[in-house]
Every structure is written in structure tokens, then in C-alpha cells.
Design a protein around this motif. Structure first.
Motif: not given
Ligand code: ASP
Ligand code: MG
Length: 306
Positions: A281-306
Motif C-alpha cells: 500500500r502506498p503512502a497517502i500524502p497530507l496537505f495542510i491548507k488555509n481555509t481562509f486563504n485560497p491563494r496559499s498553496t499550503g504544505t504538502r507532507i509525503a514520503d517522496d519529499a526532498a
């Protein structure tokens, strides 16, 4: 056709006011079918319920009743603002508050507050909100179904503590969530709660609805988890202490877990565990986003991050 599955979780501030709730509903509607939603209680509500129970334990029923009435008023006002026909939700809120008053009375009589009772008291914060959001989505024409988290997340004894039974969660998700998601619907579950070995309602610890979202994502084999919060993402440092703290665009599960343990307070430390890859089973990436700021791209947390 395969519909992509994802889990959206809304934290307390992301649903802490009428405006925030409207934004959260927009995010869900924009995401379309295949989205399983997890909600925490509105900001301040869990503390207020804890307060009610502790006041009752001290014998201060007046304070407990005040907290219970505030809880009722806050949710009633939202139901009335959000729903064209709030009757059914108002009745559910009424039931929840009556039960709360009754529990506080028993606590006050016995002057005893067990962990189990405390969990039963606080669980209503997530439940009333999830019920209300499901009703709001249905009122807007969506196929939205409330599913109680205790039907899916069973906590079983493991190594001296309790841990979610992932096989049981996958079976329950396939039975209760997948049919809705696969037919263009949205499911809404209360975060933070699960079912204990005796069938009782338990909580997953403060901030635990992140963990709920991760458990459901694994149970569903989802493609991503998105945690909607009131911040743009994980930061390089505490922005209150460090002026030029920046949002981290991407990071490895390991680094995110360290940040969580060191008190970044953004992520519940156990959240990453169900998301890690394992044989088959692959890892499932997790994103943190700001509900109030549609322009922010947020943080991506995964196992293929550098
Ligand atoms: N409402 C719960 C708390 O305040 C769970 C959560 O927010 O994730 O701890
Ligand atoms: Mg909360």
C-alpha cells in the motif's frame, strides 16, 4: 469509473463562525464527489464542554448549566442561519443539550467525573456540528450522508493503550462510506471520537480529529488528506516568535512528525502513522491548507519529499 477519494478535515477555527462554516461548505462543494469530510468541534466548544463537566464535578451546577446553554445557543444560531428548515437539527441540538444537562446533574450528585463520562460529554461538540453540516449540504442539493465515527473507528487495546483497529475501519468504510462516495455523494463524520472495547464513545485526545482524518483516509485507501486550518501551512518557526518564519512548501513525514512532537501544535503527532506506506500500500500524502486563504498553496507532507 473510479472516483478519486479524498478526506477533508476542518479544524475548530475553520468552522468556528458562520462565515467560516460557509467557506468550509464551499470547499466541500467545490471538491465534488468522492470527498469524505471530517469535522472537529467549533473552536472553543471542546473546552466549554470540559468546563461544564468539571464545574459539575465541583458541584457548581450553575456554571455547568451556563456552559450547556451557551453550547446550545451557539449551535442553534448557526443552524438557523445556515438551514432553510432547521427544525430537525434544532431538535437534535435540543436532545444533545438535555443529555448534557442530565449528565452534569449526575456528575454533580456523585461528585465524580470518570474519563469515560468526560469523553461522553465532549463527544457532542463534533457530533452536532457534523450533523449540521450534513444538513446544510443536503439543503443545498448535495447527496450528503452523516456517518458516526464510532461506526468506523474501533479502539482496541494495544501495548498498554488503545489503537484503532485498521482492518475493522477498512471494512466499515467499505460498507458505510464507499457506497456514498462512489455514487457522487459526500460523507460527513465527526472527528475526535471512536468506539471503545465496551461499545462506549471514547475520544482520541486533544486535537485528535487530524488523526481521525488519517484513519479514514487509510481505511478508504484515499489519494490524499487535506487538513483545513487557519494557518497557511507548517512554518519554519513559530511566527509569533520569529518574524521571518516561512511556510514550508513540502516536507517528509518524518520531519512533520518531529515538528508535531516538538509542539508545533499544528498537527496531532499520531496523524502521520496511518498514512505511511507499508507492503502493498502506498503512502497517502497530507496537505495542510488555509481555509481562509485560497491563494496559499499550503504544505504538502509525503514520503517522496526532498
Ligand atoms: N475538538 C477536539 C479538540 O479541541 C478535537 C480537535 O480539535 O481535533 O481537541
Ligand atoms: Mg477543536
Amino acid at each position: 469509473m473510479h472516483t478519486p477519494r479524498q478526506v477533508f478535515k476542518f479544524g475548530g477555527t475553520s468552522i468556528g463562525s458562520l462565515e467560516a462554516l460557509r467557506l468550509a461548505l464551499q470547499h466541500v462543494r467545490a471538491a465534488g464527489p468522492g470527498t469524505a469530510v471530517v469535522v472537529s468541534a467549533m473552536s472553543g466548544v471542546t473546552d466549554q464542554l470540559l468546563d461544564a463537566a468539571r464545574s459539575a464535578e465541583r458541584g457548581d451546577l450553575q456554571a455547568a448549566d451556563r456552559a450547556a446553554s451557551d453550547f446550545a445557543a451557539r449551535h442553534r444560531a448557526l443552524a438557523e442561519a445556515l438551514l432553510p428548515e432547521p427544525g430537525q437539527i434544532l431538535a437534535l441540538i435540543g436532545q444533545s443539550v438535555e443529555e448534557l444537562h442530565a449528565m452534569c446533574q449526575s456528575i454533580a450528585v456523585l461528585r465524580e467525573l470518570s474519563p469515560r463520562t468526560l469523553d461522553a460529554v465532549v463527544a457532542r461538540g463534533e457530533r452536532v456540528l457534523a450533523l449540521g453540516l450534513a444538513a446544510a449540504l443536503v439543503a443545498g442539493g448535495a447527496h450528503a450522508v452523516y456517518v458516526d465515527a464510532t461506526e468506523i473507528i474501533a479502539l482496541t487495546p494495544l501495548a498498554g493503550g488503545l489503537w484503532p483497529d485498521m482492518a475493522a475501519a477498512a471494512e466499515a468504510a467499505a460498507r458505510l462510506l464507499t457506497p456514498v462516495l462512489a455514487t457522487g455523494g459526500v460523507t460527513i463524520c465527526p472527528g475526535y471520537i471512536g468506539r471503545g472495547p465496551a461499545g462506549q464513545t471514547l475520544t482520541l485526545g486533544r486535537g485528535g480529529s487530524d488523526f481521525s482524518a488519517a484513519i479514514l483516509a487509510r481505511a478508504l485507501g484515499a489519494e490524499r488528506v487535506v487538513l483545513y486550518k487557519e494557518v497557511d501551512g507548517l512554518m519554519t518557526a513559530d511566527p509569533r516568535a520569529v518574524k521571518d518564519a516561512r511556510v514550508l512548501g513540502e516536507l517528509h513525514f518524518r520531519e512533520a512528525a518531529e515538528l508535531a512532537y516538538y509542539g508545533a501544535k499544528i498537527l496531532h503527532p499520531r496523524t502521520m502513522i496511518p498514512l505511511l506506506a507499508a507492503p502493498g500500500r502506498p503512502a497517502i500524502p497530507l496537505f495542510i491548507k488555509n481555509t481562509f486563504n485560497p491563494r496559499s498553496t499550503g504544505t504538502r507532507i509525503a514520503d517522496d519529499a526532498a
